[in-house]
Enzyme design. Structure first.
Site, PDB file in Angstrom:
ATOM      1  N   HIS A 152       0.829  -1.211   0.000  1.00 31.35           N
ATOM      2  CA  HIS A 152       0.000   0.000   0.000  1.00 31.35           C
ATOM      3  C   HIS A 152       0.856   1.250   0.000  1.00 31.35           C
ATOM      4  CE1 HIS A 152       1.025  -0.619   4.228  1.00 31.35           C
ATOM      5  NE2 HIS A 152       0.747   0.662   4.447  1.00 31.35           N
ATOM      6  N   HIS A 169       4.750   0.094   0.232  1.00 34.93           N
ATOM      7  CA  HIS A 169       5.472  -0.711   1.213  1.00 34.93           C
ATOM      8  C   HIS A 169       4.557  -1.791   1.776  1.00 34.93           C
ATOM      9  CE1 HIS A 169       3.572   2.524   3.507  1.00 34.93           C
ATOM     10  NE2 HIS A 169       3.571   1.706   4.557  1.00 34.93           N
ATOM     11  N   ASP A 201       0.458   4.832   2.072  1.00 36.39           N
ATOM     12  CA  ASP A 201      -0.317   5.229   3.251  1.00 36.39           C
ATOM     13  C   ASP A 201      -1.438   6.210   2.922  1.00 36.39           C
ATOM     14  OD1 ASP A 201       1.150   3.711   5.094  1.00 36.39           O
ATOM     15  OD2 ASP A 201       2.675   5.286   5.255  1.00 36.39           O
ATOM     16  N   ARG A 261       5.599   6.065  14.719  1.00 34.53           N
ATOM     17  CA  ARG A 261       5.569   6.638  13.366  1.00 34.53           C
ATOM     18  C   ARG A 261       4.928   8.018  13.380  1.00 34.53           C
ATOM     19  NH1 ARG A 261       2.122   3.907   8.397  1.00 34.53           N
ATOM     20  NH2 ARG A 261       0.848   5.760   8.570  1.00 34.53           N
TER      21      ARG A 261
END
Ligand code: SIN
Length: 285
Positions: A103, A259, A105, A274
């Site tokens: 995907h 990723h 993000d 994150r």
């Protein structure tokens, strides 16, 4: 053009580079060093740093050098001073991991994030690597006929597949994409091929986690073409695989890279922090 202030060691022939000679804890990183890090980011699509013993303040400060941080939706926020901090955690009893499919993000949002910075705090003894795929190459290696078909095409991105997976505890089986679409409560449209606002290069911009269908087509009608693109987009020669160490940092560009978090460490704990940098609305030029 070479680098004067940092050392850049590519991780594969197509995507990803480790950066050496930088201390992200240094409060006032010079503009010349930052400019080279930014160039390495644009040239390599994802950059990695080792041995950065960071807290959330440093993580947020590094992210802010690249723009404004994107706050999370309220239900994902953790108490504390950073509404932008995402905790990516797999507990030993968990069967699923966050980011389990290829995907980019937040592509189900009208304005997806520019990039994400992920920092490793606790890792399994083995496994838990992250893979990345170069979506410029995915576009550039298509035939001229396929490029002509895709240029100008629009797709619908939604969160149905994620919500269904979380509710059922497993990835929906192939062939049930139409049923997954029924779960969505958010959706938006993006060009199938987007132009990177900084490099001007074209990148393929569909992903199996968020792309529901092609605009003006049903889910079933869209599937053969989308499935071809999903497979093509992650050909091994477009990818790299990053092996984490505690205190490693990755910063990837959601505008031209996809990723995937590998789910191969069941029974172990993995904890990452994150932050996301705000992006701009995808466009095709
Ligand atoms: C993600 O941001 O999709 C998760 C990546 C990872 O945990 O390796």
């Amino acid at each position: 053009m070479g680098y004067e202030h940092i050392e850049v060691r590519p991780l594969s022939g197509s995507i990803g580079a480790e950066i050496f000679g930088v201390d992200l804890l240094e409060e006032n990183m010079g503009d010349a060093v930052f400019a080279e890090i930014h160039r390495a980011f644009l040239e390599n699509l994802v950059i990695f740093f080792r041995d950065q013993n960071m807290d959330d303040d440093v993580l947020a400060r590094f992210g802010r050098r690249f723009g404004t941080l994107a706050p999370l939706p309220p239900h994902r926020q953790v108490p504390g001073k950073y509404p932008e901090l995402l905790i990516v955690e797999t507990k030993p009893e968990d069967k699923m991991v966050f980011g389990w499919e290829w995907h980019s993000d937040t592509s189900h949002l009208e304005t997806p994030t520019l990039g994400s910075i992920l920092y490793a705090k606790v890792l399994p003894p083995i496994g838990g690597d992250t893979m990345f795929a170069n979506q410029y190459l995915a576009y550039e290696t298509l035939s001229e006929g396929m490029k002509a078909l895709l240029d100008g095409m629009v797709s619908v991105h939604a969160n149905g597949r994620i919500l269904r997976t979380l509710a059922e505890g497993k990835t929906p089986p192939p062939g049930t994409e139409a049923a997954s679409a029924g779960w969505a409560n958010m959706s938006t449209e993006h060009p199938v091929v987007r132009t990177h606002p900084d490099t001007g290069r074209k990148a393929l911009y569909v992903n199996e986690m968020h792309t529901e269908r092609l605009k003006d087509m049903t889910v079933e009608e869209s599937q053969p073409l989308l499935q071809f693109l999903y497979n093509h987009a992650v050909r091994p020669e477009f990818t790299c695989r990053f092996k984490w160490e505690v205190n490693s940092v990755a910063f990837w560009d959601n505008r031209c890279a996809m990723h995937l978090a590998l789910n191969d460490y069941t029974g172990h704990h993995r904890l990452m922090h994150r932050v996301q940098v705000k992006g701009t609305k995808p466009f095709a030029a």
